[in-house]
Each structure stands twice: as C-alpha cells, then as structure tokens.
Design a protein around this motif. Structure first.
Motif, short mmCIF file in Angstrom:
data_model
loop_
_atom_site.label_atom_id
_atom_site.label_comp_id
_atom_site.label_asym_id
_atom_site.label_seq_id
_atom_site.Cartn_x
_atom_site.Cartn_y
_atom_site.Cartn_z
N ASP A 92 -11.80 16.66 -5.25
CA ASP A 92 -10.83 17.65 -4.76
C ASP A 92 -11.52 18.89 -4.19
N PRO A 147 -5.27 10.97 -11.68
CA PRO A 147 -4.41 10.49 -10.60
C PRO A 147 -4.22 11.57 -9.53
N GLY A 148 -4.32 11.17 -8.29
CA GLY A 148 -4.17 12.08 -7.17
C GLY A 148 -5.48 12.68 -6.69
N ALA A 207 -9.16 13.15 -5.01
CA ALA A 207 -9.90 12.64 -3.85
C ALA A 207 -11.38 12.87 -4.13
N ALA A 221 -9.45 7.88 -2.67
CA ALA A 221 -8.35 8.69 -3.20
C ALA A 221 -7.66 7.86 -4.27
N PHE A 222 -7.39 8.47 -5.40
CA PHE A 222 -6.73 7.79 -6.50
C PHE A 222 -5.25 8.10 -6.45
N SER A 223 -4.44 7.05 -6.46
CA SER A 223 -3.00 7.28 -6.35
C SER A 223 -2.46 7.85 -7.66
N SER A 224 -1.38 8.61 -7.50
CA SER A 224 -0.79 9.25 -8.69
C SER A 224 0.34 8.43 -9.24
#
Length: 109
Positions: free
Chosen positions: A36, A89-90, A92, A106-109
């Motif tokens: 992030d 989650p969420g 990057a 990127a990890f999905s939330s």
C-alpha cells in the motif's frame, strides 16, 4: 512432488521477462517491497545463503538425493531476500528487483 521442506509463501508472482544468469548478478540484486505504497523492507541477494544460486544448488542436490530431482521447466524459488510481512485483504504489494523489474499483486477484500 512431495514437499521437501516448509515454505513460508502461499503463492508467488512471476514477471514476464526472463533474464539468463549471464546477464544478471543475483548476489548484487537489491529488492524493495512496498505494501500500500509504504516500503516495508529492502533486501539483497546476498541475504539468501550468500548467493541465491547456492540455495538452488542445495535444493537440487537434496531433491536428487530424495529421488525426486528437479525437472526442466519447474519454477524454483531460491529463497527470500528479506523478511516476511503480513498482508491484509485489499492490500496492494509491489516488489522491485534491480536488473529484473517489478511485479505486483492485489489481494481482494
């Protein structure tokens, strides 16, 4: 192939560019990882048994000794250039390695 040792990663990201060892110095390579937009660590190839190639040679010998030699085309990870960091989650994540480029996930939330 059975697991030969405990791994710390649940997955990995590969770039599209292939670089032969004749055009890349894995010991001198430096990596920066951001989560992030904040840098969470920097590391170098020397952090991996002094040379990432040493780690791959060790793995190849161990795999052969256990009757499961490495095969052409297999992806082999030499080891970390820095410490693990948790992601949420969420998040990057971007990793840049000198001489190789940048990969992102990127990890999905």
């Amino acid at each position: 192939m059975r697991a030969l040792f405990h791994a710390s990663a649940d997955g990995y990201v590969l770039g599209t560019r292939r670089v032969p060892l004749t055009g890349f110095d894995p010991v001198a390579a430096e990596m920066t990882m951001t989560i992030d937009e904040g840098t969470v660590f920097t590391g170098s190839g020397a952090a991996c048994l002094g040379d990432p190639v040493n780690a791959v040679v060790w793995l190849a010998r161990q795999a052969r000794a256990l009757g499961e030699p490495l095969r052409a085309g297999q992806v082999v990870l030499s080891g970390a250039l820095g410490p693990m960091r948790p992601v949420t989650p969420g998040a990057a994540v971007h990793a840049t390695v000198t001489g190789l480029g940048t990969v992102s996930v990127a990890f999905s939330s």
